[in-house]
Design a protein around this motif. Sequence first.
Motif, short mmCIF file in Angstrom:
data_model
loop_
_atom_site.label_atom_id
_atom_site.label_comp_id
_atom_site.label_asym_id
_atom_site.label_seq_id
_atom_site.Cartn_x
_atom_site.Cartn_y
_atom_site.Cartn_z
N SER A 42 -21.52 -34.07 -16.90
CA SER A 42 -20.52 -33.01 -16.82
C SER A 42 -19.38 -33.43 -15.89
CB SER A 42 -21.15 -31.71 -16.31
OG SER A 42 -21.48 -31.82 -14.93
N ILE A 43 -18.22 -32.86 -16.10
CA ILE A 43 -17.08 -33.15 -15.25
C ILE A 43 -17.32 -32.65 -13.84
CG2 ILE A 43 -14.66 -32.53 -14.83
CD1 ILE A 43 -14.20 -32.74 -17.83
N VAL A 44 -17.96 -31.50 -13.70
CA VAL A 44 -18.21 -30.98 -12.36
C VAL A 44 -19.16 -31.90 -11.58
CG1 VAL A 44 -20.19 -29.50 -12.92
CG2 VAL A 44 -18.67 -28.87 -11.06
N TYR A 45 -20.10 -32.54 -12.28
CA TYR A 45 -20.97 -33.51 -11.60
C TYR A 45 -20.16 -34.71 -11.13
CZ TYR A 45 -24.22 -37.32 -10.83
OH TYR A 45 -24.87 -38.39 -10.27
N LEU A 46 -19.31 -35.22 -11.99
CA LEU A 46 -18.47 -36.36 -11.62
C LEU A 46 -17.64 -36.04 -10.39
CD1 LEU A 46 -17.12 -39.14 -12.22
CD2 LEU A 46 -15.50 -37.89 -13.66
N LYS A 47 -17.00 -34.90 -10.39
CA LYS A 47 -16.14 -34.53 -9.26
C LYS A 47 -16.94 -34.35 -7.97
CE LYS A 47 -12.89 -31.46 -10.33
NZ LYS A 47 -12.23 -30.29 -10.97
N SER A 48 -18.19 -33.94 -8.11
CA SER A 48 -19.02 -33.71 -6.92
C SER A 48 -19.27 -35.00 -6.14
CB SER A 48 -20.36 -33.07 -7.31
OG SER A 48 -21.21 -34.01 -7.96
N GLN A 84 -11.21 -31.62 -20.27
CA GLN A 84 -11.93 -30.41 -19.91
C GLN A 84 -13.18 -30.26 -20.74
OE1 GLN A 84 -9.56 -26.80 -19.85
NE2 GLN A 84 -11.35 -25.51 -20.17
N ASP A 85 -14.32 -30.01 -20.07
CA ASP A 85 -15.54 -29.65 -20.77
C ASP A 85 -15.96 -28.26 -20.33
OD1 ASP A 85 -16.76 -29.89 -18.27
OD2 ASP A 85 -17.88 -31.70 -18.75
N ALA A 86 -17.18 -27.86 -20.65
CA ALA A 86 -17.62 -26.50 -20.33
C ALA A 86 -17.73 -26.25 -18.84
CB ALA A 86 -18.97 -26.23 -21.00
N SER A 87 -17.84 -27.33 -18.05
CA SER A 87 -18.04 -27.16 -16.61
C SER A 87 -16.74 -27.13 -15.82
CB SER A 87 -18.92 -28.29 -16.06
OG SER A 87 -18.23 -29.53 -16.06
N GLY A 88 -15.67 -27.73 -16.35
CA GLY A 88 -14.41 -27.79 -15.62
C GLY A 88 -13.48 -28.84 -16.19
N GLY A 89 -12.46 -29.20 -15.40
CA GLY A 89 -11.48 -30.17 -15.88
C GLY A 89 -11.14 -31.19 -14.82
N ILE A 90 -10.50 -32.29 -15.24
CA ILE A 90 -10.10 -33.33 -14.31
C ILE A 90 -8.86 -34.05 -14.85
CG2 ILE A 90 -11.58 -35.12 -15.32
CD1 ILE A 90 -12.09 -36.09 -12.40
N THR A 91 -7.97 -34.45 -13.95
CA THR A 91 -6.78 -35.21 -14.31
C THR A 91 -7.10 -36.69 -14.31
OG1 THR A 91 -5.24 -33.56 -13.43
CG2 THR A 91 -4.43 -35.81 -13.60
N VAL A 92 -6.66 -37.39 -15.35
CA VAL A 92 -6.85 -38.83 -15.48
C VAL A 92 -5.47 -39.49 -15.42
CG1 VAL A 92 -7.78 -40.70 -16.89
CG2 VAL A 92 -8.84 -38.42 -16.98
N ALA A 93 -5.28 -40.40 -14.48
CA ALA A 93 -4.00 -41.10 -14.34
C ALA A 93 -3.98 -42.30 -15.29
CB ALA A 93 -3.80 -41.57 -12.90
N ALA A 94 -2.96 -42.39 -16.13
CA ALA A 94 -2.91 -43.43 -17.17
C ALA A 94 -1.51 -44.03 -17.25
CB ALA A 94 -3.29 -42.84 -18.52
#
Length: 266
Positions: A42-48, A84-94
């Motif tokens: 999940s995105i929230v796990y990654l951010k944690s 964005q997934d069901a847990s949250g979102g994150i910005t990816v720099a590209a």
Amino acid sequence: MRRIAGRFNSTVACGICVAMLVAGCDKATRPQIGGEQPATNSIVYLKSLCDGRSSIVVTEEITIEGFITANDLYGEFYKSLVLQDASGGITVAADLESVAEFCPFGYVATLRCQGLVLTDYGGKIQIGTVSEGSGAGRIPEEDFARYVSVRVPAGDETLRARTITLGDLSERLIDTRVRIDNIHFTQPGATWCDTDPETGRSITTERTIADKQGRTLVVRSAGTCSYAREPLPSGTGSLYGIIDYFNGKYTLRVTNHDVVFRDGQR
């Protein structure tokens, strides 16, 4: 949500052309459409993983998957996209010349995070590469396909914006796509962005929206957006956008130029 579905259908049509273009490019350097997708976190796990740290290199084999809810199609999110997934979102720099070409709005992207860097920028977690400045460094175009693959959503996958009020802002909404109804701009007649008097260029500008209860929120528009010099809509209406955050301040960043007001402006 019929409006989003309509917009999404046109995006899918454009995406077919994107897929054909990608198929003809060097597979070592271009994001791939389709293909087998790995198990995801999940995105929230990654951010944690970055909790309490200014930055951290992802050493685990972590994969996230989510809808592409923002890109640079209208110049709104320069050199970046939001997943964005069901847990949250994150910005990816590209560091792509056109992020929207390879990562169309509404498509599903898989991000392989091992080797990338999570960065806490003003209280918001981003992902990219090592940066000598502030925020996450941009993933180089030649490396992008190592980390990102893109596919058309399956029939049971639907991109929906979360309808909120100006009283609902919270940490869990950061980098997620929302819809805010029954709001108006407090500076009617102004343009989305101001102009630098010395260069004549549009500059990133903050405007304010308010609801009937008197609650307010800043709308932050990049000077690179294609509608920077257009007047703000008048009357009451709805905005779709990504909730942004920096040093204790929430803002809204409009996505996909999705603005619907009662006077017919969109």
